[in-house]
Design a protein around this motif. Sequence first.
Motif, PDB file in Angstrom:
ATOM      1  N   ARG A  71     -32.068 -62.201  74.957  1.00 16.72           N
ATOM      2  CA  ARG A  71     -31.403 -63.308  75.655  1.00 16.72           C
ATOM      3  C   ARG A  71     -29.878 -63.169  75.575  1.00 16.72           C
ATOM      4  O   ARG A  71     -29.167 -63.471  76.531  1.00 16.72           O
ATOM      5  N   ALA A  72     -29.393 -62.703  74.421  1.00 17.95           N
ATOM      6  CA  ALA A  72     -27.943 -62.503  74.270  1.00 17.95           C
ATOM      7  C   ALA A  72     -27.439 -61.548  75.348  1.00 17.95           C
ATOM      8  O   ALA A  72     -26.451 -61.828  76.041  1.00 17.95           O
ATOM      9  N   CYS A  73     -28.137 -60.435  75.515  1.00 19.73           N
ATOM     10  CA  CYS A  73     -27.701 -59.435  76.508  1.00 19.73           C
ATOM     11  C   CYS A  73     -27.857 -59.964  77.932  1.00 19.73           C
ATOM     12  O   CYS A  73     -27.036 -59.685  78.797  1.00 19.73           O
ATOM     13  N   ARG A  74     -28.918 -60.755  78.157  1.00 14.01           N
ATOM     14  CA  ARG A  74     -29.104 -61.326  79.499  1.00 14.01           C
ATOM     15  C   ARG A  74     -27.980 -62.311  79.829  1.00 14.01           C
ATOM     16  O   ARG A  74     -27.450 -62.322  80.943  1.00 14.01           O
ATOM     17  N   PHE A  75     -27.597 -63.156  78.845  1.00 16.65           N
ATOM     18  CA  PHE A  75     -26.508 -64.109  79.116  1.00 16.65           C
ATOM     19  C   PHE A  75     -25.193 -63.386  79.402  1.00 16.65           C
ATOM     20  O   PHE A  75     -24.405 -63.820  80.232  1.00 16.65           O
ATOM     21  N   ILE A  76     -24.965 -62.283  78.700  1.00 23.88           N
ATOM     22  CA  ILE A  76     -23.766 -61.480  78.959  1.00 23.88           C
ATOM     23  C   ILE A  76     -23.767 -61.043  80.432  1.00 23.88           C
ATOM     24  O   ILE A  76     -22.762 -61.109  81.131  1.00 23.88           O
ATOM     25  N   ALA A  77     -24.955 -60.599  80.887  1.00 27.39           N
ATOM     26  CA  ALA A  77     -25.084 -60.108  82.269  1.00 27.39           C
ATOM     27  C   ALA A  77     -24.954 -61.240  83.292  1.00 27.39           C
ATOM     28  O   ALA A  77     -24.397 -61.063  84.365  1.00 27.39           O
ATOM     29  N   GLN A  78     -25.465 -62.413  82.942  1.00 30.17           N
ATOM     30  CA  GLN A  78     -25.437 -63.517  83.905  1.00 30.17           C
ATOM     31  C   GLN A  78     -24.092 -64.236  83.929  1.00 30.17           C
ATOM     32  O   GLN A  78     -23.639 -64.664  84.983  1.00 30.17           O
ATOM     33  N   LEU A  79     -23.467 -64.363  82.750  1.00 25.29           N
ATOM     34  CA  LEU A  79     -22.257 -65.188  82.663  1.00 25.29           C
ATOM     35  C   LEU A  79     -20.962 -64.365  82.673  1.00 25.29           C
ATOM     36  O   LEU A  79     -19.894 -64.897  82.913  1.00 25.29           O
ATOM     37  N   GLY A  80     -21.087 -63.080  82.371  1.00 22.77           N
ATOM     38  CA  GLY A  80     -19.875 -62.261  82.285  1.00 22.77           C
ATOM     39  C   GLY A  80     -19.073 -62.569  81.034  1.00 22.77           C
ATOM     40  O   GLY A  80     -17.865 -62.361  80.995  1.00 22.77           O
ATOM     41  N   PHE A  81     -19.726 -63.102  79.988  1.00 26.78           N
ATOM     42  CA  PHE A  81     -19.045 -63.430  78.742  1.00 26.78           C
ATOM     43  C   PHE A  81     -18.948 -62.201  77.842  1.00 26.78           C
ATOM     44  O   PHE A  81     -19.588 -61.195  78.086  1.00 26.78           O
ATOM     45  N   GLU A  82     -18.154 -62.336  76.770  1.00 24.41           N
ATOM     46  CA  GLU A  82     -18.102 -61.276  75.768  1.00 24.41           C
ATOM     47  C   GLU A  82     -18.878 -61.722  74.538  1.00 24.41           C
ATOM     48  O   GLU A  82     -18.945 -62.909  74.232  1.00 24.41           O
ATOM     49  N   LEU A  83     -19.448 -60.752  73.826  1.00 26.46           N
ATOM     50  CA  LEU A  83     -20.128 -61.085  72.576  1.00 26.46           C
ATOM     51  C   LEU A  83     -19.092 -61.276  71.488  1.00 26.46           C
ATOM     52  O   LEU A  83     -18.217 -60.434  71.310  1.00 26.46           O
ATOM     53  N   GLU A  84     -19.180 -62.375  70.775  1.00 25.97           N
ATOM     54  CA  GLU A  84     -18.287 -62.607  69.641  1.00 25.97           C
ATOM     55  C   GLU A  84     -18.585 -61.523  68.589  1.00 25.97           C
ATOM     56  O   GLU A  84     -19.721 -61.066  68.464  1.00 25.97           O
ATOM     57  N   ASP A  85     -17.566 -61.077  67.849  1.00 22.30           N
ATOM     58  CA  ASP A  85     -17.707 -59.908  66.965  1.00 22.30           C
ATOM     59  C   ASP A  85     -18.882 -59.979  65.998  1.00 22.30           C
ATOM     60  O   ASP A  85     -19.667 -59.042  65.891  1.00 22.30           O
ATOM     61  N   GLN A  86     -19.006 -61.098  65.289  1.00 21.54           N
ATOM     62  CA  GLN A  86     -20.089 -61.218  64.301  1.00 21.54           C
ATOM     63  C   GLN A  86     -21.460 -61.186  64.979  1.00 21.54           C
ATOM     64  O   GLN A  86     -22.427 -60.638  64.452  1.00 21.54           O
ATOM     65  N   THR A  87     -21.511 -61.791  66.159  1.00 19.08           N
ATOM     66  CA  THR A  87     -22.772 -61.819  66.911  1.00 19.08           C
ATOM     67  C   THR A  87     -23.145 -60.400  67.357  1.00 19.08           C
ATOM     68  O   THR A  87     -24.306 -59.993  67.287  1.00 19.08           O
ATOM     69  N   PHE A  88     -22.130 -59.641  67.770  1.00 20.26           N
ATOM     70  CA  PHE A  88     -22.358 -58.248  68.185  1.00 20.26           C
ATOM     71  C   PHE A  88     -22.869 -57.407  67.009  1.00 20.26           C
ATOM     72  O   PHE A  88     -23.852 -56.680  67.124  1.00 20.26           O
ATOM     73  N   LEU A  89     -22.211 -57.548  65.863  1.00 19.28           N
ATOM     74  CA  LEU A  89     -22.632 -56.797  64.670  1.00 19.28           C
ATOM     75  C   LEU A  89     -24.051 -57.186  64.248  1.00 19.28           C
ATOM     76  O   LEU A  89     -24.852 -56.340  63.859  1.00 19.28           O
ATOM     77  N   ALA A  90     -24.341 -58.488  64.361  1.00 22.90           N
ATOM     78  CA  ALA A  90     -25.675 -58.964  63.986  1.00 22.90           C
ATOM     79  C   ALA A  90     -26.748 -58.383  64.913  1.00 22.90           C
ATOM     80  O   ALA A  90     -27.858 -58.070  64.483  1.00 22.90           O
ATOM     81  N   LEU A  91     -26.395 -58.232  66.199  1.00 17.99           N
ATOM     82  CA  LEU A  91     -27.343 -57.621  67.145  1.00 17.99           C
ATOM     83  C   LEU A  91     -27.699 -56.211  66.680  1.00 17.99           C
ATOM     84  O   LEU A  91     -28.860 -55.812  66.708  1.00 17.99           O
TER      85      LEU A  91
END
Length: 421
Positions: free
Chosen positions: A170-190
């Motif tokens: 879902r995180a990756c899908r929201f990035i694709a739908q919203l054009g947002f960036e992943l916050e650093d800690q969230t990216f590392l956690a992924l």
Amino acid sequence: QMKLYVKELASQIPATVLKVCQTYKDNGFQCWLVGGCLRDYFLVHNFQDIDLATDALPAETQDLFAHTTDIGSAYGTILVKEDGMALEVTTLRQEDDYADGRHPEQVVFAKDLKADLARRDFTVNSLAYDPLSRELFDHYNGLNDLQNKLLKTVGDPRKRFREDGLRLMRACRFIAQLGFELEDQTFLALQETKNALKKISQERTASEFNKLIEAPFAEDGLRAMLETGLLEIKFPELASFSEEQWQRSWPLLKLAEPGWRSLVLAKLISDEQGIKTAERFLQNLKYNKAQIASYLLIIANLRILYDKQATDSALRAFIQKIGKGNTLLWLKLYQVFDSLYNNHSASELKKMEKRFQELCLDPLTIEELALKGDDLLKMGIPKGPRIGQIMRKLLEIVIEYPQKNSWSQLIGYAKELSNMP
């Protein structure tokens, strides 16, 4: 930021929704708009699907409204039908432990809005709004993240992803739908919790992935999957692309209509790793057998370079081979890849498309012949493979000369053919 008063939101809420909220209030309960509908409102200033949360229990909701459907009372969700509108209303919950990395062991209903919002996946989905008092509840700084176009989990990202592995997708899908960036800690956690995705069925993953590649920022979503290692887990066929292949893929995906970007990816996989690997990719996307067969037929015939000099009958034979139903899609894909190699000008491609569309009107299948198998039986040709042979022969004649597709002409040919050994 606890409460914000948002006046302009109120004017956008359908009267039926206000009526439902008022019914709860009149009976001593509360009701809020929650989650994705508020996120979408703040981004695009209109409501998509409205979801409601209440402190009333599912049974109490069923008592309050005349028309309800139980679509998941174990998880607290009741569908309320009012004035022709269907609204999903879910009782506030606080989550217990997740046993299987997907579902909580037990659902505990709550009275506390903040506890309910704490179990949401991302801050931008954790807003709630009371349309009667016009208060917006933003306990986890969701509005701020919306403004900064930042995707970040509510609470500890590692914990959130391990609770439910689908959240990784879902995180990756929201990035694709919203054009947002992943916050650093969230990216590392992924990256760190990527194996939680292994517990999620391929069906659920495929559903998220299909939404991802059809989204406006599909490239960002795919990159996030690639860089976090999620692609390797569920779609290894794509994970083995070289950087150079990805660079070639992006412009093609942009050119392709969202609905068949998966076909572009399958074609790129096929070019490098063979048609069998492309087939595995399409199976991983959970397409049905007929759709996979169509896609593979289109891909296998995409190398054929269109030649303006080609005769109509040669092109008709080609259309018959890939099937009329696949021809338009073949054309679209052909145009996407052609743009990469610039074999034809735009006007040539237009002419080619027009020509194919016209040829598709010609009879190209046995079903479209003016003569039927029954007619051959009436002529005294015995039931059996002979009939099929003659029908195929007649189709060859008609593909070469469409004007000969009349009953009287074909019966003449059939007579000649039936005398043949």
